[in-house]
Design a protein around this motif. Structure first.
Motif, PDB file in Angstrom:
ATOM      1  N   LYS A 126      11.628  -5.791   2.966  1.00 42.00           N
ATOM      2  CA  LYS A 126      11.797  -5.971   1.518  1.00 42.00           C
ATOM      3  C   LYS A 126      10.573  -6.680   0.974  1.00 42.00           C
ATOM      4  O   LYS A 126      10.189  -7.739   1.459  1.00 42.00           O
ATOM      5  CB  LYS A 126      13.065  -6.760   1.231  1.00 42.00           C
ATOM      6  CG  LYS A 126      14.297  -5.995   1.661  1.00 42.00           C
ATOM      7  CD  LYS A 126      15.548  -6.603   1.122  1.00 42.00           C
ATOM      8  CE  LYS A 126      16.703  -5.765   1.644  1.00 42.00           C
ATOM      9  NZ  LYS A 126      17.799  -5.706   0.794  1.00 42.00           N
ATOM     10  N   TYR A 127       9.968  -6.075  -0.054  1.00 42.75           N
ATOM     11  CA  TYR A 127       8.766  -6.625  -0.659  1.00 42.75           C
ATOM     12  C   TYR A 127       9.043  -7.454  -1.908  1.00 42.75           C
ATOM     13  O   TYR A 127       8.145  -8.092  -2.432  1.00 42.75           O
ATOM     14  CB  TYR A 127       7.808  -5.493  -1.044  1.00 42.75           C
ATOM     15  CG  TYR A 127       7.079  -4.847   0.107  1.00 42.75           C
ATOM     16  CD1 TYR A 127       6.995  -5.428   1.360  1.00 42.75           C
ATOM     17  CD2 TYR A 127       6.433  -3.631  -0.074  1.00 42.75           C
ATOM     18  CE1 TYR A 127       6.309  -4.819   2.395  1.00 42.75           C
ATOM     19  CE2 TYR A 127       5.736  -3.021   0.958  1.00 42.75           C
ATOM     20  CZ  TYR A 127       5.677  -3.624   2.185  1.00 42.75           C
ATOM     21  OH  TYR A 127       4.989  -3.019   3.208  1.00 42.75           O
ATOM     22  N   ALA A 128      10.261  -7.421  -2.410  1.00 40.93           N
ATOM     23  CA  ALA A 128      10.569  -8.136  -3.651  1.00 40.93           C
ATOM     24  C   ALA A 128      10.180  -9.611  -3.536  1.00 40.93           C
ATOM     25  O   ALA A 128      10.606 -10.310  -2.620  1.00 40.93           O
ATOM     26  CB  ALA A 128      12.054  -8.002  -3.978  1.00 40.93           C
ATOM     27  N   GLY A 129       9.345 -10.045  -4.458  1.00 41.59           N
ATOM     28  CA  GLY A 129       8.918 -11.441  -4.499  1.00 41.59           C
ATOM     29  C   GLY A 129       7.826 -11.804  -3.511  1.00 41.59           C
ATOM     30  O   GLY A 129       7.411 -12.960  -3.437  1.00 41.59           O
ATOM     31  N   LYS A 130       7.342 -10.843  -2.729  1.00 42.74           N
ATOM     32  CA  LYS A 130       6.317 -11.114  -1.711  1.00 42.74           C
ATOM     33  C   LYS A 130       4.926 -10.825  -2.274  1.00 42.74           C
ATOM     34  O   LYS A 130       4.744  -9.945  -3.106  1.00 42.74           O
ATOM     35  CB  LYS A 130       6.543 -10.265  -0.456  1.00 42.74           C
ATOM     36  CG  LYS A 130       7.921 -10.429   0.158  1.00 42.74           C
ATOM     37  CD  LYS A 130       8.131 -11.823   0.678  1.00 42.74           C
ATOM     38  CE  LYS A 130       9.483 -11.904   1.381  1.00 42.74           C
ATOM     39  NZ  LYS A 130       9.848 -13.223   1.763  1.00 42.74           N
ATOM     40  N   ASP A 131       3.933 -11.554  -1.764  1.00 39.73           N
ATOM     41  CA  ASP A 131       2.561 -11.383  -2.241  1.00 39.73           C
ATOM     42  C   ASP A 131       1.848 -10.249  -1.506  1.00 39.73           C
ATOM     43  O   ASP A 131       2.374  -9.662  -0.559  1.00 39.73           O
ATOM     44  CB  ASP A 131       1.775 -12.693  -2.123  1.00 39.73           C
ATOM     45  CG  ASP A 131       1.639 -13.191  -0.686  1.00 39.73           C
ATOM     46  OD1 ASP A 131       1.912 -12.433   0.262  1.00 39.73           O
ATOM     47  OD2 ASP A 131       1.241 -14.356  -0.519  1.00 39.73           O
ATOM     48  N   LYS A 132       0.627  -9.978  -1.960  1.00 36.63           N
ATOM     49  CA  LYS A 132      -0.168  -8.884  -1.409  1.00 36.63           C
ATOM     50  C   LYS A 132      -0.419  -9.069   0.082  1.00 36.63           C
ATOM     51  O   LYS A 132      -0.336  -8.121   0.865  1.00 36.63           O
ATOM     52  CB  LYS A 132      -1.492  -8.778  -2.158  1.00 36.63           C
ATOM     53  CG  LYS A 132      -2.351  -7.616  -1.743  1.00 36.63           C
ATOM     54  CD  LYS A 132      -3.620  -7.544  -2.576  1.00 36.63           C
ATOM     55  CE  LYS A 132      -4.475  -6.379  -2.156  1.00 36.63           C
ATOM     56  NZ  LYS A 132      -5.698  -6.276  -2.942  1.00 36.63           N
ATOM     57  N   GLU A 133      -0.712 -10.286   0.503  1.00 33.53           N
ATOM     58  CA  GLU A 133      -0.987 -10.568   1.919  1.00 33.53           C
ATOM     59  C   GLU A 133       0.222 -10.220   2.785  1.00 33.53           C
ATOM     60  O   GLU A 133       0.084  -9.579   3.830  1.00 33.53           O
ATOM     61  CB  GLU A 133      -1.363 -12.036   2.105  1.00 33.53           C
ATOM     62  CG  GLU A 133      -1.713 -12.393   3.528  1.00 33.53           C
ATOM     63  CD  GLU A 133      -2.066 -13.870   3.697  1.00 33.53           C
ATOM     64  OE1 GLU A 133      -2.177 -14.286   4.869  1.00 33.53           O
ATOM     65  OE2 GLU A 133      -2.207 -14.585   2.705  1.00 33.53           O
ATOM     66  N   TYR A 134       1.426 -10.607   2.358  1.00 32.18           N
ATOM     67  CA  TYR A 134       2.650 -10.298   3.103  1.00 32.18           C
ATOM     68  C   TYR A 134       2.838  -8.780   3.198  1.00 32.18           C
ATOM     69  O   TYR A 134       3.159  -8.246   4.265  1.00 32.18           O
ATOM     70  CB  TYR A 134       3.864 -10.932   2.430  1.00 32.18           C
ATOM     71  CG  TYR A 134       5.163 -10.583   3.119  1.00 32.18           C
ATOM     72  CD1 TYR A 134       5.616 -11.332   4.198  1.00 32.18           C
ATOM     73  CD2 TYR A 134       5.924  -9.487   2.705  1.00 32.18           C
ATOM     74  CE1 TYR A 134       6.805 -10.998   4.848  1.00 32.18           C
ATOM     75  CE2 TYR A 134       7.102  -9.153   3.340  1.00 32.18           C
ATOM     76  CZ  TYR A 134       7.537  -9.909   4.416  1.00 32.18           C
ATOM     77  OH  TYR A 134       8.707  -9.573   5.054  1.00 32.18           O
ATOM     78  N   ARG A 135       2.624  -8.089   2.089  1.00 30.96           N
ATOM     79  CA  ARG A 135       2.816  -6.639   2.048  1.00 30.96           C
ATOM     80  C   ARG A 135       1.855  -5.932   2.994  1.00 30.96           C
ATOM     81  O   ARG A 135       2.220  -4.974   3.657  1.00 30.96           O
ATOM     82  CB  ARG A 135       2.643  -6.125   0.618  1.00 30.96           C
ATOM     83  CG  ARG A 135       3.751  -6.579  -0.303  1.00 30.96           C
ATOM     84  CD  ARG A 135       3.362  -6.384  -1.769  1.00 30.96           C
ATOM     85  NE  ARG A 135       4.343  -6.977  -2.644  1.00 30.96           N
ATOM     86  CZ  ARG A 135       5.234  -6.296  -3.353  1.00 30.96           C
ATOM     87  NH1 ARG A 135       5.255  -4.998  -3.289  1.00 30.96           N
ATOM     88  NH2 ARG A 135       6.095  -6.913  -4.118  1.00 30.96           N
ATOM     89  N   GLU A 136       0.604  -6.410   3.029  1.00 25.82           N
ATOM     90  CA  GLU A 136      -0.390  -5.780   3.900  1.00 25.82           C
ATOM     91  C   GLU A 136      -0.149  -6.098   5.373  1.00 25.82           C
ATOM     92  O   GLU A 136      -0.449  -5.281   6.235  1.00 25.82           O
ATOM     93  CB  GLU A 136      -1.799  -6.193   3.465  1.00 25.82           C
ATOM     94  CG  GLU A 136      -2.181  -5.538   2.143  1.00 25.82           C
ATOM     95  CD  GLU A 136      -3.514  -6.000   1.581  1.00 25.82           C
ATOM     96  OE1 GLU A 136      -4.124  -6.936   2.140  1.00 25.82           O
ATOM     97  OE2 GLU A 136      -3.935  -5.413   0.563  1.00 25.82           O
TER      98      GLU A 136
END
Length: 190
Positions: A126-136
């Motif tokens: 789940k990407y909700a509320g996560k920053d770009k670094e977490y997503r990558e």
């Protein structure tokens, strides 16, 4: 029933008056990577509460209204010489329906046809509320089936950093597909 937005009596979950006064789409363009664009119809601030309806049993009604006002209207005016496949990003149905499949379906027109269950995330994160670094650091690792050498459009509900769209585009291109652009309901940067 009452309109979800104005609370006046209505036959639909969102009344016609609110559709025309509060949900008239605009058209926003964002470069996701060099030469590749995402087009959105709303800013996140305009739809934030409505987008969260994807987690509830009535969310399909909301997404069908939003898709009709935006994606369907876009498809009725979009022309291209070849057939295009609209592909929903990870069209799972963990909440009784797939919000991305609803969006892709709204694009069905003379030269756009939706195909479902072809682009699936193998890493359910789940990407909700996560920053770009977490997503990558936590890619979705998309698996693509049954789509080769086609012209496509990607469909999703929201673009935040663009990481999901870039990853989905790469998965399609690995099988020699051309991705024209992506469409989202809302852009989080607006």
């Amino acid at each position: 029933m009452k309109c979800l937005l104005c609370e006046n009596l209505s036959f639909k979950i969102i009344c016609k008056s609110c559709e025309t006064t509060l949900l008239t789409p605009s058209f926003y363009k964002r470069e996701v990577e060099e030469g590749f664009y995402n087009y959105s119809f709303y800013s996140l601030s305009e739809l934030e509460d409505l987008l969260s309806s994807k987690y509830y049993f009535f969310g399909d009604k909301i997404f069908n209204i939003l898709a009709k006002l935006s994606f369907e209207k876009f498809a009725s005016t979009f022309h291209y010489n070849n057939e295009i496949i609209s592909i929903p990003i990870d069209d799972h149905s963990r909440h009784e329906f797939s919000h991305t499949a609803i969006l892709a379906h709204a694009l069905n027109s003379k030269n756009i046809k939706a195909q479902y269950n072809v682009l699936k995330a193998t890493n359910i994160v789940k990407y909700a509320g996560k920053d770009k670094e977490y997503r990558e650091k936590n890619p979705r690792r998309f698996k693509l089936t049954n789509i080769y050498d086609k012209t496509t459009i990607l469909c999703d509900d929201i673009i935040t950093t663009g990481a999901t769209i870039r990853e989905a585009k790469k998965a399609l291109e690995k099988k020699n597909n051309k991705v024209l652009f992506s469409l989202t309901l809302a852009d989080a940067k607006l």
